[in-house]
Write an enzyme that holds these catalytic residues in place. Structure first.
Site, PDB file in Angstrom:
ATOM      1  N   SER A 243     -35.115 -30.183  86.449  1.00 19.32           N
ATOM      2  CA  SER A 243     -35.296 -30.500  87.879  1.00 19.32           C
ATOM      3  C   SER A 243     -34.975 -29.294  88.759  1.00 19.32           C
ATOM      4  O   SER A 243     -35.683 -29.017  89.741  1.00 19.32           O
ATOM      5  CB  SER A 243     -34.457 -31.714  88.294  1.00 19.32           C
ATOM      6  N   HIS A 320     -27.391 -32.230  74.341  1.00 16.36           N
ATOM      7  CA  HIS A 320     -27.632 -31.424  75.544  1.00 16.36           C
ATOM      8  C   HIS A 320     -28.188 -30.066  75.143  1.00 16.36           C
ATOM      9  O   HIS A 320     -27.863 -29.549  74.069  1.00 16.36           O
ATOM     10  CB  HIS A 320     -26.338 -31.233  76.354  1.00 16.36           C
ATOM     11  N   ARG A 329     -18.840 -34.749  83.230  1.00 12.74           N
ATOM     12  CA  ARG A 329     -19.365 -35.805  84.124  1.00 12.74           C
ATOM     13  C   ARG A 329     -19.248 -37.162  83.432  1.00 12.74           C
ATOM     14  O   ARG A 329     -19.043 -38.187  84.081  1.00 12.74           O
ATOM     15  CB  ARG A 329     -20.827 -35.497  84.492  1.00 12.74           C
ATOM     16  N   ASP A 375     -25.591 -39.139  81.329  1.00 12.94           N
ATOM     17  CA  ASP A 375     -26.386 -40.370  81.353  1.00 12.94           C
ATOM     18  C   ASP A 375     -25.843 -41.437  80.410  1.00 12.94           C
ATOM     19  O   ASP A 375     -26.314 -42.580  80.439  1.00 12.94           O
ATOM     20  CB  ASP A 375     -27.840 -40.045  80.993  1.00 12.94           C
TER      21      ASP A 375
HETATM   22  N1  CMX Z   1     -30.780 -38.253  69.318  1.00 13.78           N
HETATM   23  C1  CMX Z   1     -31.615 -37.937  68.289  1.00 13.78           C
HETATM   24  N2  CMX Z   1     -32.057 -36.699  68.056  1.00 13.78           N
HETATM   25  C2  CMX Z   1     -31.593 -35.710  68.852  1.00 13.78           C
HETATM   26  C3  CMX Z   1     -30.691 -35.962  69.909  1.00 13.78           C
HETATM   27  C4  CMX Z   1     -30.294 -37.296  70.134  1.00 13.78           C
HETATM   28  N3  CMX Z   1     -29.488 -37.646  71.137  1.00 13.78           N
HETATM   29  N4  CMX Z   1     -30.410 -34.791  70.517  1.00 13.78           N
HETATM   30  C5  CMX Z   1     -31.122 -33.839  69.886  1.00 13.78           C
HETATM   31  N5  CMX Z   1     -31.855 -34.396  68.886  1.00 13.78           N
HETATM   32  C6  CMX Z   1     -32.836 -33.753  68.016  1.00 13.78           C
HETATM   33  C7  CMX Z   1     -33.966 -33.196  68.878  1.00 13.78           C
HETATM   34  O1  CMX Z   1     -34.907 -34.223  69.194  1.00 13.78           O
HETATM   35  C8  CMX Z   1     -34.518 -32.112  67.963  1.00 13.78           C
HETATM   36  O2  CMX Z   1     -35.275 -32.737  66.950  1.00 13.78           O
HETATM   37  P1  CMX Z   1     -36.642 -32.057  66.372  1.00 13.78           P
HETATM   38  O3  CMX Z   1     -36.217 -30.719  65.857  1.00 13.78           O
HETATM   39  O4  CMX Z   1     -37.090 -33.009  65.341  1.00 13.78           O
HETATM   40  O5  CMX Z   1     -37.571 -31.946  67.543  1.00 13.78           O
HETATM   41  C9  CMX Z   1     -33.238 -31.560  67.311  1.00 13.78           C
HETATM   42  O6  CMX Z   1     -32.250 -32.624  67.401  1.00 13.78           O
HETATM   43  C10 CMX Z   1     -32.690 -30.312  67.959  1.00 13.78           C
HETATM   44  O7  CMX Z   1     -32.454 -30.576  69.314  1.00 13.78           O
HETATM   45  P2  CMX Z   1     -31.283 -29.812  70.108  1.00 13.78           P
HETATM   46  O8  CMX Z   1     -31.559 -28.345  69.980  1.00 13.78           O
HETATM   47  O9  CMX Z   1     -29.952 -30.313  69.679  1.00 13.78           O
HETATM   48  O10 CMX Z   1     -31.491 -30.350  71.588  1.00 13.78           O
HETATM   49  P3  CMX Z   1     -32.515 -29.833  72.704  1.00 13.78           P
HETATM   50  O11 CMX Z   1     -31.856 -28.729  73.430  1.00 13.78           O
HETATM   51  O12 CMX Z   1     -33.856 -29.559  72.125  1.00 13.78           O
HETATM   52  O13 CMX Z   1     -32.647 -31.113  73.608  1.00 13.78           O
HETATM   53  C11 CMX Z   1     -31.844 -33.007  74.752  1.00 13.78           C
HETATM   54  C12 CMX Z   1     -31.597 -31.543  74.423  1.00 13.78           C
HETATM   55  C13 CMX Z   1     -30.890 -33.436  75.835  1.00 13.78           C
HETATM   56  C14 CMX Z   1     -33.274 -33.159  75.272  1.00 13.78           C
HETATM   57  C15 CMX Z   1     -31.639 -33.848  73.480  1.00 13.78           C
HETATM   58  O14 CMX Z   1     -30.297 -33.751  73.063  1.00 13.78           O
HETATM   59  C16 CMX Z   1     -32.013 -35.299  73.667  1.00 13.78           C
HETATM   60  O15 CMX Z   1     -33.197 -35.643  73.515  1.00 13.78           O
HETATM   61  N6  CMX Z   1     -31.018 -36.190  74.030  1.00 13.78           N
HETATM   62  C17 CMX Z   1     -31.322 -37.574  74.353  1.00 13.78           C
HETATM   63  C18 CMX Z   1     -31.938 -37.676  75.739  1.00 13.78           C
HETATM   64  C19 CMX Z   1     -30.908 -37.406  76.827  1.00 13.78           C
HETATM   65  O16 CMX Z   1     -29.818 -37.938  76.808  1.00 13.78           O
HETATM   66  N7  CMX Z   1     -31.284 -36.593  77.812  1.00 13.78           N
HETATM   67  C20 CMX Z   1     -30.444 -36.359  79.001  1.00 13.78           C
HETATM   68  C21 CMX Z   1     -29.798 -34.980  79.057  1.00 13.78           C
HETATM   69  C22 CMX Z   1     -28.970 -34.832  80.321  1.00 13.78           C
HETATM   70  C23 CMX Z   1     -29.833 -34.821  81.551  1.00 13.78           C
HETATM   71  O17 CMX Z   1     -30.624 -33.887  81.715  1.00 13.78           O
HETATM   72  O18 CMX Z   1     -29.768 -35.768  82.345  1.00 13.78           O
END
Ligand code: CMX
Length: 441
Positions: A243, A320, A329, A375
Protein backbone atom coordinates in the site's frame (compact mmCIF):
# COMPACT_ATOMS: atom_id res chain seq x y z
CA UNK A 1 -6.76 32.99 4.84
CA UNK A 2 -6.58 31.40 8.32
CA UNK A 3 -3.03 30.51 9.35
CA UNK A 4 -2.36 26.80 9.52
CA UNK A 5 0.13 26.08 12.30
CA UNK A 6 0.79 22.51 11.15
CA UNK A 7 1.49 23.63 7.59
CA UNK A 8 3.88 26.30 8.83
CA UNK A 9 5.68 23.79 11.04
CA UNK A 10 5.92 21.31 8.17
CA UNK A 11 7.46 23.94 5.89
CA UNK A 12 9.93 24.87 8.63
CA UNK A 13 11.05 21.25 9.00
CA UNK A 14 10.74 19.87 5.46
CA UNK A 15 12.15 22.64 3.28
CA UNK A 16 15.55 22.91 5.00
CA UNK A 17 15.66 19.09 5.09
CA UNK A 18 15.16 19.03 1.30
CA UNK A 19 18.24 21.22 0.89
CA UNK A 20 20.18 19.06 3.36
CA UNK A 21 19.17 15.89 1.48
CA UNK A 22 20.27 17.32 -1.89
CA UNK A 23 23.63 18.29 -0.41
CA UNK A 24 24.01 14.83 1.14
CA UNK A 25 23.30 13.12 -2.19
CA UNK A 26 25.69 15.47 -3.99
CA UNK A 27 28.51 14.63 -1.60
CA UNK A 28 27.83 10.91 -1.12
CA UNK A 29 25.93 9.88 -4.23
CA UNK A 30 28.60 7.53 -5.59
CA UNK A 31 28.89 5.48 -2.40
CA UNK A 32 27.86 1.82 -2.87
CA UNK A 33 25.35 0.65 -0.22
CA UNK A 34 24.77 -2.95 -1.25
CA UNK A 35 24.43 -5.50 -4.00
CA UNK A 36 21.68 -7.92 -4.90
CA UNK A 37 21.15 -11.31 -6.46
CA UNK A 38 19.15 -12.81 -9.29
CA UNK A 39 17.02 -14.58 -6.67
CA UNK A 40 16.07 -11.26 -5.05
CA UNK A 41 14.91 -9.87 -8.38
CA UNK A 42 12.70 -12.93 -8.85
CA UNK A 43 11.34 -12.86 -5.30
CA UNK A 44 9.60 -9.51 -5.21
CA UNK A 45 12.71 -7.35 -4.63
CA UNK A 46 12.73 -8.38 -0.94
CA UNK A 47 15.52 -6.72 0.98
CA UNK A 48 16.64 -4.54 -1.96
CA UNK A 49 16.87 -0.90 -0.91
CA UNK A 50 15.09 1.11 -3.58
CA UNK A 51 13.53 4.14 -1.92
CA UNK A 52 13.74 6.50 1.03
CA UNK A 53 10.81 6.84 3.46
CA UNK A 54 11.13 9.27 6.35
CA UNK A 55 8.04 8.40 8.42
CA UNK A 56 8.93 4.97 9.82
CA UNK A 57 11.49 2.16 9.66
CA UNK A 58 10.91 -1.58 10.07
CA UNK A 59 13.44 -3.81 11.80
CA UNK A 60 13.02 -7.55 11.08
CA UNK A 61 13.63 -8.49 14.73
CA UNK A 62 12.16 -5.57 16.62
CA UNK A 63 9.33 -4.39 14.38
CA UNK A 64 8.22 -0.93 13.40
CA UNK A 65 9.54 2.36 14.77
CA UNK A 66 7.79 5.60 13.87
CA UNK A 67 10.41 8.35 13.76
CA UNK A 68 12.47 6.26 16.15
CA UNK A 69 9.65 5.40 18.59
CA UNK A 70 8.45 1.81 19.09
CA UNK A 71 4.77 0.99 19.55
CA UNK A 72 5.03 0.47 23.36
CA UNK A 73 6.80 3.85 23.61
CA UNK A 74 4.12 5.54 21.54
CA UNK A 75 1.31 4.03 23.61
CA UNK A 76 2.95 5.69 26.58
CA UNK A 77 4.15 8.99 25.12
CA UNK A 78 1.59 10.17 22.54
CA UNK A 79 -1.19 12.49 23.76
CA UNK A 80 -4.45 10.86 24.79
CA UNK A 81 -8.08 11.84 24.97
CA UNK A 82 -9.23 12.73 28.47
CA UNK A 83 -9.51 9.57 30.56
CA UNK A 84 -8.15 7.28 27.83
CA UNK A 85 -5.12 5.01 27.98
CA UNK A 86 -4.56 4.73 24.21
CA UNK A 87 -2.97 7.34 21.96
CA UNK A 88 -4.85 9.62 19.60
CA UNK A 89 -4.01 8.83 15.94
CA UNK A 90 -3.74 12.57 15.30
CA UNK A 91 -0.51 12.30 17.33
CA UNK A 92 1.12 9.66 15.18
CA UNK A 93 0.27 11.67 12.08
CA UNK A 94 1.89 14.74 13.61
CA UNK A 95 4.94 12.69 14.59
CA UNK A 96 5.33 11.25 11.08
CA UNK A 97 4.86 14.64 9.47
CA UNK A 98 6.94 16.84 11.75
CA UNK A 99 9.37 14.30 13.18
CA UNK A 100 8.84 15.12 16.86
CA UNK A 101 6.33 14.12 19.52
CA UNK A 102 3.32 16.43 19.61
CA UNK A 103 1.99 18.25 22.65
CA UNK A 104 -1.70 17.98 23.64
CA UNK A 105 -2.19 21.32 21.96
CA UNK A 106 -0.62 20.13 18.68
CA UNK A 107 -2.94 17.15 18.64
CA UNK A 108 -6.02 19.28 19.30
CA UNK A 109 -5.01 21.50 16.40
CA UNK A 110 -4.87 18.48 14.06
CA UNK A 111 -8.24 17.21 15.40
CA UNK A 112 -9.88 20.59 14.84
CA UNK A 113 -8.36 20.99 11.39
CA UNK A 114 -9.65 17.60 10.28
CA UNK A 115 -13.10 18.29 11.73
CA UNK A 116 -13.20 21.55 9.77
CA UNK A 117 -12.17 19.88 6.51
CA UNK A 118 -14.35 16.77 6.82
CA UNK A 119 -17.28 17.64 4.54
CA UNK A 120 -17.81 14.97 1.86
CA UNK A 121 -19.44 16.32 -1.32
CA UNK A 122 -22.83 14.90 -2.21
CA UNK A 123 -21.73 13.44 -5.55
CA UNK A 124 -19.40 11.04 -3.72
CA UNK A 125 -22.22 9.64 -1.58
CA UNK A 126 -24.54 9.56 -4.63
CA UNK A 127 -21.91 7.58 -6.53
CA UNK A 128 -21.68 5.08 -3.66
CA UNK A 129 -25.46 4.70 -3.76
CA UNK A 130 -25.26 3.50 -7.36
CA UNK A 131 -23.01 0.53 -6.51
CA UNK A 132 -24.57 -2.88 -5.84
CA UNK A 133 -24.67 -3.60 -2.08
CA UNK A 134 -22.67 -6.73 -2.83
CA UNK A 135 -19.67 -4.62 -3.98
CA UNK A 136 -16.83 -5.36 -1.57
CA UNK A 137 -16.44 -2.47 0.92
CA UNK A 138 -12.79 -2.01 -0.12
CA UNK A 139 -13.89 -1.56 -3.75
CA UNK A 140 -16.49 0.96 -2.61
CA UNK A 141 -13.83 2.72 -0.55
CA UNK A 142 -11.47 3.07 -3.51
CA UNK A 143 -14.32 4.20 -5.80
CA UNK A 144 -15.22 6.89 -3.25
CA UNK A 145 -11.62 8.11 -3.03
CA UNK A 146 -11.57 8.36 -6.81
CA UNK A 147 -14.89 10.23 -6.81
CA UNK A 148 -13.42 12.68 -4.27
CA UNK A 149 -10.66 13.51 -6.74
CA UNK A 150 -12.87 16.31 -8.14
CA UNK A 151 -11.77 18.21 -5.03
CA UNK A 152 -8.02 17.95 -5.63
CA UNK A 153 -6.28 21.25 -4.97
CA UNK A 154 -3.05 19.82 -6.37
CA UNK A 155 -4.65 18.75 -9.69
CA UNK A 156 -6.41 22.12 -10.11
CA UNK A 157 -3.28 24.11 -9.22
CA UNK A 158 -1.13 22.00 -11.54
CA UNK A 159 -3.50 22.66 -14.41
CA UNK A 160 -3.21 26.39 -13.79
CA UNK A 161 0.58 26.10 -13.74
CA UNK A 162 2.37 25.23 -10.51
CA UNK A 163 6.00 25.96 -9.72
CA UNK A 164 7.87 22.80 -8.61
CA UNK A 165 8.82 24.43 -5.34
CA UNK A 166 5.12 24.83 -4.48
CA UNK A 167 4.05 21.22 -5.09
CA UNK A 168 4.14 20.45 -1.38
CA UNK A 169 1.83 23.37 -0.57
CA UNK A 170 -1.06 22.18 -2.76
CA UNK A 171 -0.28 18.60 -1.73
CA UNK A 172 -0.67 19.53 1.94
CA UNK A 173 -4.20 20.79 1.31
CA UNK A 174 -5.19 17.54 -0.41
CA UNK A 175 -3.57 15.33 2.22
CA UNK A 176 -5.36 17.09 5.07
CA UNK A 177 -8.72 17.20 3.26
CA UNK A 178 -8.52 13.57 2.25
CA UNK A 179 -7.63 12.25 5.72
CA UNK A 180 -10.38 14.41 7.21
CA UNK A 181 -12.99 12.94 4.84
CA UNK A 182 -12.10 9.24 4.97
CA UNK A 183 -13.93 8.35 8.22
CA UNK A 184 -17.18 9.82 6.86
CA UNK A 185 -16.76 7.93 3.56
CA UNK A 186 -15.94 4.67 5.35
CA UNK A 187 -18.84 5.06 7.81
CA UNK A 188 -21.21 5.81 4.93
CA UNK A 189 -20.19 2.55 3.23
CA UNK A 190 -20.64 0.60 6.47
CA UNK A 191 -24.06 2.02 7.31
CA UNK A 192 -25.22 1.70 3.70
CA UNK A 193 -24.27 -1.96 3.37
CA UNK A 194 -24.92 -3.28 6.87
CA UNK A 195 -27.27 -0.86 8.66
CA UNK A 196 -30.17 -0.34 6.24
CA UNK A 197 -28.66 2.82 4.76
CA UNK A 198 -29.37 4.71 8.00
CA UNK A 199 -26.55 7.20 8.52
CA UNK A 200 -25.23 8.97 11.60
CA UNK A 201 -24.15 12.60 11.50
CA UNK A 202 -20.58 13.39 12.57
CA UNK A 203 -19.98 14.90 15.99
CA UNK A 204 -17.41 17.68 15.53
CA UNK A 205 -16.64 17.71 19.27
CA UNK A 206 -15.11 14.22 19.08
CA UNK A 207 -11.57 13.37 18.05
CA UNK A 208 -10.97 11.76 14.63
CA UNK A 209 -11.11 8.13 15.83
CA UNK A 210 -13.98 8.58 18.30
CA UNK A 211 -16.03 10.41 15.69
CA UNK A 212 -15.35 7.56 13.26
CA UNK A 213 -16.59 4.99 15.82
CA UNK A 214 -19.61 7.23 16.46
CA UNK A 215 -20.49 7.50 12.73
CA UNK A 216 -20.13 3.72 12.38
CA UNK A 217 -22.70 3.43 15.19
CA UNK A 218 -20.46 2.48 18.14
CA UNK A 219 -20.69 4.90 21.04
CA UNK A 220 -19.34 2.53 23.69
CA UNK A 221 -16.28 4.23 25.23
CA UNK A 222 -14.22 1.04 24.94
CA UNK A 223 -14.84 0.83 21.19
CA UNK A 224 -13.64 4.43 20.84
CA UNK A 225 -10.56 3.47 22.84
CA UNK A 226 -9.97 0.47 20.56
CA UNK A 227 -10.45 2.62 17.47
CA UNK A 228 -7.79 5.07 18.69
CA UNK A 229 -5.32 2.22 19.19
CA UNK A 230 -6.30 0.52 15.93
CA UNK A 231 -5.94 3.68 13.83
CA UNK A 232 -2.59 4.44 15.46
CA UNK A 233 -0.87 1.08 15.05
CA UNK A 234 -1.94 0.40 11.43
CA UNK A 235 -0.78 3.81 10.19
CA UNK A 236 2.60 3.01 8.62
CA UNK A 237 5.09 0.17 8.04
CA UNK A 238 7.96 1.88 6.21
CA UNK A 239 7.87 2.40 2.44
CA UNK A 240 8.18 -0.99 0.76
CA UNK A 241 4.86 -2.62 1.73
CA UNK A 242 2.35 -2.81 -1.11
CA UNK A 243 0.00 0.00 0.00
CA UNK A 244 2.82 2.43 0.83
CA UNK A 245 4.86 1.59 -2.23
CA UNK A 246 1.86 1.82 -4.59
CA UNK A 247 0.89 5.22 -3.17
CA UNK A 248 4.47 6.47 -3.48
CA UNK A 249 4.95 5.03 -6.99
CA UNK A 250 1.75 6.52 -8.40
CA UNK A 251 2.47 9.81 -6.65
CA UNK A 252 5.88 9.95 -8.34
CA UNK A 253 4.05 10.63 -11.63
CA UNK A 254 2.64 13.74 -9.87
CA UNK A 255 -0.73 12.00 -9.62
CA UNK A 256 -2.57 13.85 -6.86
CA UNK A 257 -3.13 12.29 -3.40
CA UNK A 258 -6.61 11.00 -4.33
CA UNK A 259 -5.27 9.03 -7.30
CA UNK A 260 -2.24 7.88 -5.35
CA UNK A 261 -4.13 6.75 -2.25
CA UNK A 262 -6.69 4.88 -4.39
CA UNK A 263 -3.76 2.92 -5.88
CA UNK A 264 -2.43 2.16 -2.41
CA UNK A 265 -5.86 1.04 -1.20
CA UNK A 266 -6.21 -1.33 -4.14
CA UNK A 267 -2.99 -2.93 -2.94
CA UNK A 268 -4.20 -3.06 0.65
CA UNK A 269 -7.29 -4.93 -0.60
CA UNK A 270 -5.17 -7.95 -1.55
CA UNK A 271 -5.36 -11.04 0.72
CA UNK A 272 -1.58 -11.18 1.20
CA UNK A 273 -1.69 -7.60 2.54
CA UNK A 274 -4.52 -5.82 4.39
CA UNK A 275 -7.34 -8.14 3.42
CA UNK A 276 -5.65 -10.75 5.62
CA UNK A 277 -7.53 -9.21 8.58
CA UNK A 278 -10.91 -10.36 7.23
CA UNK A 279 -9.39 -13.64 6.00
CA UNK A 280 -8.00 -14.39 9.45
CA UNK A 281 -11.38 -14.09 11.16
CA UNK A 282 -13.02 -16.17 8.45
CA UNK A 283 -10.31 -18.81 8.88
CA UNK A 284 -10.90 -18.91 12.66
CA UNK A 285 -14.66 -19.29 12.14
CA UNK A 286 -14.09 -22.05 9.57
CA UNK A 287 -11.76 -23.77 12.02
CA UNK A 288 -14.39 -23.61 14.77
CA UNK A 289 -17.15 -24.84 12.45
CA UNK A 290 -14.98 -27.64 11.12
CA UNK A 291 -14.89 -29.12 14.60
CA UNK A 292 -17.77 -28.52 17.02
CA UNK A 293 -17.94 -24.70 17.09
CA UNK A 294 -16.42 -24.39 20.58
CA UNK A 295 -12.84 -23.76 21.65
CA UNK A 296 -10.68 -25.97 19.41
CA UNK A 297 -8.16 -28.29 21.06
CA UNK A 298 -4.43 -27.90 20.42
CA UNK A 299 -4.49 -31.10 18.34
CA UNK A 300 -7.36 -29.74 16.23
CA UNK A 301 -5.48 -26.48 15.60
CA UNK A 302 -2.42 -28.40 14.49
CA UNK A 303 -4.48 -30.60 12.18
CA UNK A 304 -6.29 -27.58 10.68
CA UNK A 305 -3.08 -25.63 10.00
CA UNK A 306 -1.57 -28.63 8.22
CA UNK A 307 -4.82 -29.13 6.28
CA UNK A 308 -4.79 -25.44 5.20
CA UNK A 309 -1.22 -25.61 3.93
CA UNK A 310 -1.85 -29.03 2.34
CA UNK A 311 -4.66 -27.48 0.31
CA UNK A 312 -2.16 -24.94 -1.10
CA UNK A 313 -3.53 -22.04 0.98
CA UNK A 314 -1.83 -19.67 3.40
CA UNK A 315 -2.61 -19.37 7.10
CA UNK A 316 -3.82 -15.76 7.27
CA UNK A 317 -2.29 -13.44 9.85
CA UNK A 318 0.98 -15.40 9.98
CA UNK A 319 4.25 -14.68 8.19
CA UNK A 320 5.73 -11.46 6.90
CA UNK A 321 7.95 -10.26 4.08
CA UNK A 322 10.31 -8.40 6.44
CA UNK A 323 9.51 -9.28 10.08
CA UNK A 324 11.19 -12.33 11.60
CA UNK A 325 9.63 -12.08 15.09
CA UNK A 326 6.16 -11.49 16.50
CA UNK A 327 4.75 -8.24 15.17
CA UNK A 328 4.64 -5.62 17.99
CA UNK A 329 1.29 -4.52 16.55
CA UNK A 330 -0.01 -8.01 17.38
CA UNK A 331 1.42 -7.72 20.90
CA UNK A 332 -0.22 -4.32 21.45
CA UNK A 333 -3.59 -5.81 20.51
CA UNK A 334 -3.00 -8.87 22.69
CA UNK A 335 -2.25 -6.54 25.61
CA UNK A 336 -5.47 -4.62 24.88
CA UNK A 337 -7.47 -7.88 24.77
CA UNK A 338 -6.01 -9.14 28.06
CA UNK A 339 -6.79 -5.80 29.74
CA UNK A 340 -10.28 -5.08 28.40
CA UNK A 341 -11.74 -8.45 27.39
CA UNK A 342 -9.89 -11.19 29.33
CA UNK A 343 -12.73 -13.70 28.92
CA UNK A 344 -13.44 -13.20 25.23
CA UNK A 345 -13.59 -16.58 23.49
CA UNK A 346 -12.30 -15.46 20.07
CA UNK A 347 -9.38 -13.64 21.69
CA UNK A 348 -8.62 -16.82 23.65
CA UNK A 349 -8.47 -18.71 20.36
CA UNK A 350 -6.18 -16.03 18.88
CA UNK A 351 -3.86 -16.44 21.89
CA UNK A 352 -3.96 -20.23 21.61
CA UNK A 353 -3.09 -19.93 17.93
CA UNK A 354 -0.12 -17.75 18.93
CA UNK A 355 1.17 -20.65 21.05
CA UNK A 356 0.39 -23.41 18.56
CA UNK A 357 0.83 -22.08 15.01
CA UNK A 358 4.49 -20.87 14.99
CA UNK A 359 6.03 -24.26 15.89
CA UNK A 360 3.97 -25.87 13.11
CA UNK A 361 4.94 -23.25 10.52
CA UNK A 362 8.57 -23.55 11.59
CA UNK A 363 8.35 -27.16 10.40
CA UNK A 364 7.80 -25.89 6.84
CA UNK A 365 11.31 -24.76 6.03
CA UNK A 366 10.25 -22.50 3.15
CA UNK A 367 8.21 -20.23 5.47
CA UNK A 368 10.64 -17.53 6.57
CA UNK A 369 8.59 -16.08 9.41
CA UNK A 370 6.28 -18.32 11.47
CA UNK A 371 5.11 -15.51 13.76
CA UNK A 372 1.81 -13.59 13.77
CA UNK A 373 1.44 -10.21 12.06
CA UNK A 374 -0.98 -7.34 12.81
CA UNK A 375 -3.88 -9.07 11.05
CA UNK A 376 -3.83 -12.10 13.35
CA UNK A 377 -5.56 -10.20 16.15
CA UNK A 378 -7.56 -7.22 14.98
CA UNK A 379 -10.76 -9.01 13.94
CA UNK A 380 -11.28 -10.69 17.32
CA UNK A 381 -11.18 -7.28 19.06
CA UNK A 382 -13.72 -5.79 16.67
CA UNK A 383 -16.11 -8.73 17.04
CA UNK A 384 -16.04 -8.24 20.80
CA UNK A 385 -17.53 -4.75 20.46
CA UNK A 386 -20.07 -5.85 17.85
CA UNK A 387 -18.35 -4.93 14.59
CA UNK A 388 -18.93 -8.36 13.11
CA UNK A 389 -18.97 -7.64 9.37
CA UNK A 390 -15.58 -9.09 8.38
CA UNK A 391 -15.59 -7.69 4.85
CA UNK A 392 -15.42 -4.20 6.31
CA UNK A 393 -12.24 -4.76 8.34
CA UNK A 394 -9.77 -3.78 5.61
CA UNK A 395 -11.53 -0.43 5.23
CA UNK A 396 -10.62 0.31 8.86
CA UNK A 397 -7.02 -0.63 8.05
CA UNK A 398 -7.22 1.68 5.01
CA UNK A 399 -8.43 4.68 7.00
CA UNK A 400 -5.46 4.23 9.31
CA UNK A 401 -2.92 3.50 6.56
CA UNK A 402 -3.86 6.77 4.87
CA UNK A 403 -2.06 8.59 7.72
CA UNK A 404 1.33 7.08 6.93
CA UNK A 405 1.21 6.88 3.16
CA UNK A 406 -0.15 10.42 2.78
CA UNK A 407 2.36 11.87 5.24
CA UNK A 408 5.05 10.18 3.14
CA UNK A 409 3.55 11.44 -0.10
CA UNK A 410 3.70 14.98 1.23
CA UNK A 411 7.32 14.46 2.19
CA UNK A 412 8.01 13.06 -1.31
CA UNK A 413 6.83 16.30 -2.90
CA UNK A 414 8.55 18.52 -0.34
CA UNK A 415 11.84 16.70 -0.93
CA UNK A 416 11.40 16.79 -4.70
CA UNK A 417 11.63 13.01 -5.16
CA UNK A 418 11.59 12.24 -8.90
CA UNK A 419 9.53 9.97 -11.12
CA UNK A 420 10.16 6.36 -10.07
CA UNK A 421 11.23 4.10 -12.89
CA UNK A 422 13.20 0.97 -11.93
CA UNK A 423 14.83 -1.11 -14.64
CA UNK A 424 13.27 -4.36 -15.78
CA UNK A 425 14.81 -7.21 -17.77
CA UNK A 426 13.77 -10.45 -19.45
CA UNK A 427 14.71 -13.93 -18.27
CA UNK A 428 16.76 -14.18 -21.48
CA UNK A 429 18.80 -11.18 -20.29
CA UNK A 430 19.21 -12.81 -16.86
CA UNK A 431 20.39 -16.07 -18.44
CA UNK A 432 22.95 -14.19 -20.52
CA UNK A 433 24.26 -12.45 -17.38
CA UNK A 434 24.50 -15.78 -15.54
CA UNK A 435 26.31 -17.40 -18.53
CA UNK A 436 28.80 -14.50 -18.62
CA UNK A 437 29.47 -14.91 -14.89
CA UNK A 438 30.04 -18.68 -15.32
CA UNK A 439 32.38 -18.13 -18.29
CA UNK A 440 34.48 -15.74 -16.19
CA UNK A 441 34.95 -18.26 -13.34
N1 CMX B 1 0.89 -19.83 5.56
C1 CMX B 1 1.28 -20.73 4.62
N2 CMX B 1 2.33 -20.54 3.82
C2 CMX B 1 3.07 -19.43 4.01
C3 CMX B 1 2.75 -18.48 5.00
C4 CMX B 1 1.60 -18.71 5.79
N3 CMX B 1 1.18 -17.85 6.72
N4 CMX B 1 3.66 -17.48 4.96
C5 CMX B 1 4.52 -17.78 3.97
N5 CMX B 1 4.15 -18.95 3.38
C6 CMX B 1 4.74 -19.59 2.20
C7 CMX B 1 4.60 -18.65 1.01
O1 CMX B 1 3.30 -18.76 0.43
C8 CMX B 1 5.72 -19.16 0.11
O2 CMX B 1 5.29 -20.37 -0.48
P1 CMX B 1 5.70 -20.74 -2.02
O3 CMX B 1 7.19 -20.74 -2.04
O4 CMX B 1 5.08 -22.06 -2.22
O5 CMX B 1 5.11 -19.66 -2.87
C9 CMX B 1 6.82 -19.51 1.13
O6 CMX B 1 6.13 -19.74 2.40
C10 CMX B 1 7.86 -18.44 1.32
O7 CMX B 1 7.23 -17.25 1.70
P2 CMX B 1 7.98 -16.18 2.64
O8 CMX B 1 9.25 -15.80 1.94
O9 CMX B 1 8.07 -16.69 4.03
O10 CMX B 1 6.92 -14.99 2.68
P3 CMX B 1 6.69 -13.82 1.61
O11 CMX B 1 7.62 -12.72 1.96
O12 CMX B 1 6.74 -14.34 0.22
O13 CMX B 1 5.20 -13.43 1.92
C11 CMX B 1 3.35 -12.98 3.30
C12 CMX B 1 4.84 -12.76 3.09
C13 CMX B 1 2.88 -12.06 4.40
C14 CMX B 1 2.62 -12.62 2.01
C15 CMX B 1 3.11 -14.45 3.68
O14 CMX B 1 3.74 -14.73 4.90
C16 CMX B 1 1.64 -14.80 3.76
O15 CMX B 1 1.04 -15.12 2.72
N6 CMX B 1 1.02 -14.72 4.99
C17 CMX B 1 -0.42 -14.91 5.12
C18 CMX B 1 -1.17 -13.68 4.64
C19 CMX B 1 -1.01 -12.52 5.61
O16 CMX B 1 -1.15 -12.66 6.80
N7 CMX B 1 -0.74 -11.33 5.06
C20 CMX B 1 -0.69 -10.09 5.86
C21 CMX B 1 0.70 -9.53 6.08
C22 CMX B 1 0.64 -8.25 6.89
C23 CMX B 1 -0.03 -7.14 6.13
O17 CMX B 1 0.51 -6.70 5.11
O18 CMX B 1 -1.13 -6.72 6.52
Amino acid sequence: MKTDKLKEKFAKVALPFAAEMKEFVKENGSQVIGSYTIEQVYSGMKGMIGMVTETSKLDPEEGIRFRGFSIPELREKLPKAQGDTEPLPEGIFYLMLIGELPTDDDVHTVSNTWARRSHVPKHVLDMLDTLPLTTHPMTQFTCAIMALQTESVFAASYRKGLNKKDYWDAMYEDVMNLIARLPRVAAYIYRRVYKDNIHIEPDAKLDWAANFAHMLGFDDYNMKRLMRLYLTIHADHEGGNVSAHATHLVGSALSDPYLSLAAGMNGLAGPLHGLANQEMVRWIMDLRNYYDGGLPSREQIKEYVIKTIGEGKVVPGYGHAVLRKTDPRFLAQMDFAKTYMPDDENCKIVHMLYEEVPPILEGFKKIKNPWPNVDAHSGALLIHYGLVEYDFYTVLFGVSRSLGVLASLLWDRALGHPLERPGSVTTGWMKAQAAKAHANL
